[in-house]
Scaffold this motif. Structure first.
Motif, mmCIF file in Angstrom:
data_model
loop_
_atom_site.group_PDB
_atom_site.id
_atom_site.type_symbol
_atom_site.label_atom_id
_atom_site.label_comp_id
_atom_site.label_asym_id
_atom_site.label_seq_id
_atom_site.Cartn_x
_atom_site.Cartn_y
_atom_site.Cartn_z
ATOM 1 N N UNK A 105 0.937 -1.227 0.011
ATOM 2 C CA UNK A 105 0.097 -0.046 0.103
ATOM 3 C C UNK A 105 0.641 1.274 -0.083
ATOM 4 N N UNK A 106 1.958 1.196 0.780
ATOM 5 C CA UNK A 106 2.875 2.277 0.845
ATOM 6 C C UNK A 106 3.461 2.687 -0.717
ATOM 7 N N UNK A 107 3.747 1.841 -1.389
ATOM 8 C CA UNK A 107 4.395 1.988 -2.630
ATOM 9 C C UNK A 107 3.504 2.075 -3.936
ATOM 10 N N UNK A 108 2.559 1.010 -3.723
ATOM 11 C CA UNK A 108 1.661 0.963 -5.126
ATOM 12 C C UNK A 108 0.399 1.365 -5.037
ATOM 13 N N UNK A 109 0.007 1.894 -3.560
ATOM 14 C CA UNK A 109 -1.403 2.101 -3.306
ATOM 15 C C UNK A 109 -2.323 1.013 -2.734
ATOM 16 N N UNK A 110 -3.208 1.546 -1.725
ATOM 17 C CA UNK A 110 -3.898 0.578 -1.107
ATOM 18 C C UNK A 110 -5.076 -0.112 -1.929
ATOM 19 N N UNK A 111 -5.408 0.408 -2.892
ATOM 20 C CA UNK A 111 -6.661 -0.026 -3.565
ATOM 21 C C UNK A 111 -6.127 -0.843 -4.891
ATOM 22 N N UNK A 112 -5.023 -0.812 -5.175
ATOM 23 C CA UNK A 112 -4.367 -1.553 -6.299
ATOM 24 C C UNK A 112 -4.350 -3.273 -6.098
ATOM 25 N N UNK A 113 -4.324 -3.840 -6.947
ATOM 26 C CA UNK A 113 -4.036 -5.303 -6.766
ATOM 27 C C UNK A 113 -2.784 -5.844 -7.394
ATOM 28 N N UNK A 125 -4.001 -3.579 0.364
ATOM 29 C CA UNK A 125 -4.321 -3.195 1.566
ATOM 30 C C UNK A 125 -4.716 -4.559 2.391
ATOM 31 N N UNK A 126 -5.517 -5.476 1.903
ATOM 32 C CA UNK A 126 -5.795 -6.566 2.770
ATOM 33 C C UNK A 126 -4.365 -7.271 2.781
ATOM 34 N N UNK A 127 -3.573 -7.300 1.616
ATOM 35 C CA UNK A 127 -2.394 -8.181 1.807
ATOM 36 C C UNK A 127 -1.368 -7.623 2.785
ATOM 37 N N UNK A 128 -1.496 -6.322 2.971
ATOM 38 C CA UNK A 128 -0.572 -5.769 4.180
ATOM 39 C C UNK A 128 -1.174 -5.898 5.405
ATOM 40 N N UNK A 129 -2.285 -5.829 5.672
ATOM 41 C CA UNK A 129 -2.946 -6.040 7.138
ATOM 42 C C UNK A 129 -2.612 -7.570 7.414
ATOM 43 N N UNK A 130 -2.615 -8.564 6.575
ATOM 44 C CA UNK A 130 -2.217 -9.744 6.908
ATOM 45 C C UNK A 130 -0.913 -10.018 7.130
ATOM 46 N N UNK A 366 -0.524 5.023 0.553
ATOM 47 C CA UNK A 366 0.115 6.103 -0.356
ATOM 48 C C UNK A 366 -1.697 6.760 -0.839
ATOM 49 N N UNK A 367 -1.651 7.888 -0.390
ATOM 50 C CA UNK A 367 -2.934 8.436 -0.985
ATOM 51 C C UNK A 367 -2.683 8.930 -2.429
ATOM 52 N N UNK A 368 -3.940 9.644 -2.888
ATOM 53 C CA UNK A 368 -3.772 10.124 -4.401
ATOM 54 C C UNK A 368 -3.025 11.293 -4.595
ATOM 55 N N UNK A 375 -3.538 3.186 7.796
ATOM 56 C CA UNK A 375 -4.606 2.377 7.823
ATOM 57 C C UNK A 375 -4.566 1.486 8.670
ATOM 58 N N UNK A 376 -5.724 0.970 9.542
ATOM 59 C CA UNK A 376 -5.746 0.253 10.458
ATOM 60 C C UNK A 376 -6.932 -0.822 10.368
ATOM 61 N N UNK A 377 -6.613 -2.009 10.968
ATOM 62 C CA UNK A 377 -7.293 -3.311 10.791
ATOM 63 C C UNK A 377 -7.493 -3.797 12.123
ATOM 64 N N UNK A 378 -8.600 -4.319 12.664
ATOM 65 C CA UNK A 378 -8.477 -5.207 13.824
ATOM 66 C C UNK A 378 -8.838 -6.769 13.570
ATOM 67 N N UNK A 379 -7.828 -7.729 14.093
ATOM 68 C CA UNK A 379 -8.104 -9.020 13.828
ATOM 69 C C UNK A 379 -8.448 -9.547 15.187
ATOM 70 N N UNK A 380 -9.463 -10.808 15.097
ATOM 71 C CA UNK A 380 -9.629 -11.408 16.353
ATOM 72 C C UNK A 380 -9.499 -12.781 16.441
ATOM 73 N N UNK A 381 -8.841 -13.096 17.769
ATOM 74 C CA UNK A 381 -8.216 -14.554 17.961
ATOM 75 C C UNK A 381 -9.025 -15.167 18.871
ATOM 76 N N UNK A 382 -8.979 -16.468 18.446
ATOM 77 C CA UNK A 382 -9.659 -17.371 19.809
ATOM 78 C C UNK A 382 -8.429 -18.248 20.115
ATOM 79 N N UNK A 383 -8.364 -19.076 20.979
ATOM 80 C CA UNK A 383 -7.292 -19.954 21.364
ATOM 81 C C UNK A 383 -6.889 -21.032 20.301
ATOM 82 N N UNK A 384 -8.078 -21.312 19.260
ATOM 83 C CA UNK A 384 -7.520 -22.187 17.896
ATOM 84 C C UNK A 384 -6.748 -21.199 17.132
#
Length: 822
Positions: A105-113, A125-130, A366-368, A375-384
């Motif tokens: 997202x920093x170099x190629x933009x968050x909405x690119x694939x 952006x999803x890839x970066x969050x992961x 990177x913005x326009x 950009x932030x995202x929250x993951x939820x985790x169980x003990x599994x």
């Protein structure tokens, strides 16, 4: 030293010194065979002393840019390999490392694939969050801190250290602004790399068929919110069935492979042979790169590895050859959680309430206007494990249930040591011991043969400890039972402790199956695999009684599997039209590229008769299609996927449609007592079978492609503006030499995955003889001389000699030598 430096043959004092070195050494072990050539002194006599704390390596390139790296310590060996690889593919690896560093997202933009390793597209952006979640958790760092076999050995650490240094040396010598590859010349995302960058890449490779497959689903998991009326979302309605391809398997992964291990009873010379035919992507980070690595007295191995990997993944040494195919084992399981009403982040376990853990990750995007914003995202985790949102597989987070994901490869950084140990193994038994020691193969089968004519098959891959009894006890809900029926994947009850993964005393860590529970086979004739389960690796000795999570038994095999078995059997019987019985190396090469189409052999004649009886076809949408011109085209087809095969493409589109027929297109069903020959016979009375022919004709007409177009005019790849015709056909048709394609704007088919690195190796009394071809060529740099050369070879069914001994390397007419020292 930018570009492709080095001393060419017949020039310069550096080359003269190098040739003296080459003449003084030969890695092949001495032989007492009558008439054998005298053997040169061993490599142990060669003095290649590294500077204290530095690196010294000799990089030889033979025809088609294949590097042969010679060094006297692991760090220097990695250094030479890293330098050679950077010369050919720096841009490709640099971008892959941007991915695992969570900076797309920093170099190629968050909405690119970008092209996902397993096909399709991933949002930056999803890839970066992961990948940021992996970084924030310190996962790779924690695994690196473990002692072997759970953590890397000192040899692997030195290889990785040297590889990073060699890559960085090339980048430093060349400069970012002067890189020969225009795709990343001057790019801000090209930088020196660290060992941690590489370890994150190896961790990514371990997760490809597990968390990597579910990357979107893991990022998409969010707790539900109350509906406007105050109620909570209910689970998804239960459908009648689920497409099994929404879960990882050969077809949905986009990966596949064929492999033969031929033993002394199957070869003409009574020694082993191996055919390697991985089906991997032609573009992106999962390309193969061919290399030969020599560390005198310790390692001498030739073959191919994936981008950034400093060991050989598929290849051979002086006495053993091996390959891999994608396994049918599931290397993960979901857990179905019972949620507390009104609190979707709290679940029940053993009657107790357990809160999920929330973890927020932040990346820069990177913005326009070019500025960077968090950009932030929250993951939820169980003990599994982390929560999953995967409606395609009927697993969605509602107010009553949720699904957690446990990945058996989440603790697997053993992969490099696993393959280094295999690189060193000198027999089938040593290979088996290497697998049992490290247990680091993430998601593939192994097929091998040695110089004593023994063959080996195994699926000793990292698999959850879930037995059949475990499934009976813990797969209970309607959703879980539906998924199990459709795909064999167990979705376990996450509310009970007795449904956690089990443990084996011979497993390297708790939670995975020990090798004693996993299938393997050693024989003197042959073993094969073409991505079906272990059951029919050799029909004379079916493997049965293994946990269902590994694979199925007594079920229909794919057409490709059946053709692979038939071709071996016919060669052993001498009924395939070639001379004698049993394989020579040349006959093995012929079998690889004969481009037979098993569905055509079984069904074409009946399809032609149907076509002649019904020249007009009524499609389901009410259209009439004239198929009369298809009849002579199919009748004249040579039943192969060669460049001059007319009618193959028409048949391909027909098979893609006919396999969708309700109940299947066959009149004679599968019979477990005749698994190689059944099912067969086209059911021409099935209305959808006739409609499939009409759809095939209409599809090609719509694309503007002639029904009788020779395959080589419509299937190919463009390199630097030139169309290179490509032979081979599809998995659905039952083609061994598989090509998966995308249809481009002009109606032609461009390969995106399939036959990639091909290797045929025969052991002889004087050592291994290998032939190979890398279908898409060594380099991704359009300016490189190695960008398209082997693609043309593949197009013409030509092979490259795998020069293994020092004498063979020295005699290459295109030899160049580069002495590296730092």
């Amino acid at each position: 030293m930018p570009g492709y430096d080095g001393a060419k043959r017949h020039g310069g004092p550096v080359l003269a010194a190098a040739l003296l070195l080459l003449a003084a050494c030969d890695a092949r072990p001495p032989t007492s065979a009558p008439g054998a050539e005298p053997q040169a002194p061993s490599l142990s006599a060669v003095r290649l002393t590294a500077q204290a704390g530095g690196y010294t390596a000799t990089l030889r390139r033979t025809s088609h840019g294949i590097p042969h790296v010679l060094a006297n310590d692991y760090a220097s060996l990695g250094y030479g390999y890293g330098y050679a690889f950077a010369q050919d593919n720096l841009c490709e690896l640099a971008q892959a490392l941007v991915t695992v560093d969570a900076r797309r997202s920093r170099y190629f933009g968050p909405d690119a694939t970008y092209a996902a390793p397993l096909g399709g597209e991933l949002l930056n952006l999803k890839s970066d969050f992961f990948y940021q979640s992996i970084k924030d958790a310190g996962t790779v760092e924690s695994l690196l801190a473990l002692t072997p076999p759970l953590g890397p050995s000192q040899e692997v650490r030195e290889l990785v250290q040297g590889y990073a240094a060699g890559y960085n040396r090339y980048l430093r010598d060349t400069g970012v602004d002067a890189l020969p590859d225009p795709r990343c010349r001057g790019a801000e995302w090209v930088r020196p790399i660290t060992e941690m960058d590489l370890y994150r890449r190896y961790y990514q490779l371990s997760l490809l068929a597990t968390s990597g497959f579910f990357l979107d689903a893991l990022v998409d998991a969010r707790p539900p919110s109350p509906l406007p009326d105050g109620s909570w979302p209910l689970p998804l309605p239960l459908p009648a069935g689920i497409d099994p391809n929404v879960f990882p398997r050969s077809e949905s992964l986009g990966f596949g492979s064929n492999a033969y291990g031929l033993g002394r009873e199957a070869t003409r010379n009574g020694q082993g042979m191996v055919l390697a035919n991985p089906h991997f992507p032609w573009e992106g980070s999962e390309r193969f790169y061919q290399v030969h690595l020599t560390l005198p007295g310790q390692l001498d191995v030739s073959g191919a590895s994936l981008l950034g990997v400093p060991v050989v993944l598929i290849g051979h040494n002086a006495r053993l050859a091996w390959s891999h195919t994608v396994s049918t084992s599931f290397h993960f399981t979901p857990f179905e959680l019972k949620l507390v009403p009104g609190s979707p982040t709290t679940y029940l376990h053993e009657g107790q309430l357990r809160p999920m853990t929330a973890r927020t990750v932040t990346v820069l995007a990177r913005a326009a206007d070019g500025t960077l914003e968090p950009r932030s995202h929250t993951f939820y985790q169980s003990h599994h494990g982390p929560m999953l949102e995967y409606p395609a597989g009927q697993m969605s987070w509602s107010g009553l249930t949720g699904y957690a994901f446990r990945d058996a490869n989440a603790t697997n950084l053993r992969v490099l040591d696993q393959f280094l140990a295999m690189n060193k193994a000198q027999s089938v038994e040593e290979l088996r011991q290497a697998q049992h020691t490290w247990q680091g193969i993430p998601w593939v089968n192994t097929v091998a043969a040695d110089d004593q004519g023994r063959t080996y098959y195994s699926d000793v891959s990292v698999t959850p400890h879930v037995t059949n009894e475990h499934i009976t006890r813990c797969v209970l809900s309607p959703v879980a039972l539906l998924i199990l029926q459709a795909s064999r994947l167990p979705v376990l009850d996450g509310s009970r402790a007795d449904c956690e993964w089990g443990a084996d005393a011979d497993a390297v860590e708790p939670g995975i199956l020990g090798p004693g529970r996993q299938p393997h086979l050693v024989r003197a004739d042959y073993v094969t695999n073409s991505n079906d389960s272990y059951w029919l690796s050799n029909p004379a000795q079916p493997l049965t009684g293994y946990p269902r999570i590994i694979g199925d038994e007594r079920t229909a095999r794919s057409l490709r599997t059946r053709l692979g078995l038939k071709m071996v059997q016919q060669r052993l019987e001498g009924t395939d039209g070639m001379e004698g019985r049993g394989f020579t190396l040349e006959q093995l090469q012929t079998v690889m590229f004969n481009n037979r189409n098993l569905s055509g052999e079984l069904l074409r004649d009946a399809a032609v008769a149907m076509c002649r009886r019904s020249p007009f076809v009524l499609l389901a949408d009410g259209r009439w299609v004239d198929v009369s011109k298809a009849c002579p085209v199919l009748a004249g087809w040579n039943l192969r996927g060669d460049l001059d095969s007319t009618g193959e493409l028409l048949w391909r589109v027909f098979m893609a449609e006919v396999t969708k027929a309700t109940g299947g297109p066959y009149l004679v069903p599968f019979d477990a007592s005749r698994p190689v020959s059944t099912p067969h016979t086209l059911n021409t009375l099935h209305p959808q079978v006739l409609q499939a022919l009409g759809l095939a004709v209409q599809t090609l007409n719509d694309r503007g492609v002639r029904l009788d177009a020779p395959l080589g005019t419509v299937q190919g790849t463009r390199k630097n503006g030139t169309f290179i015709p490509i032979h081979g056909c599809s998995h659905a048709e039952g083609c061994f030499n598989q090509m998966g394609n995308r249809v481009v704007g002009d109606g032609t088919y461009a390969p995106i995955l399939g036959t990639s690195f091909v290797m045929a190796v025969s052991f002889t009394p004087t050592g291994p003889v290998g032939r190979s071809v890398l279908a898409y060529s060594q380099s991704t740099n359009p300016a490189s001389p190695y960008f398209a050369d082997q693609t043309w070879l593949y197009s013409g069914k030509q092979w490259v000699d795998m020069r293994f001994t020092e004498a063979e390397i020295a005699s290459d007419p295109e030899l160049s030598v580069l002495m590296l020292q730092e």
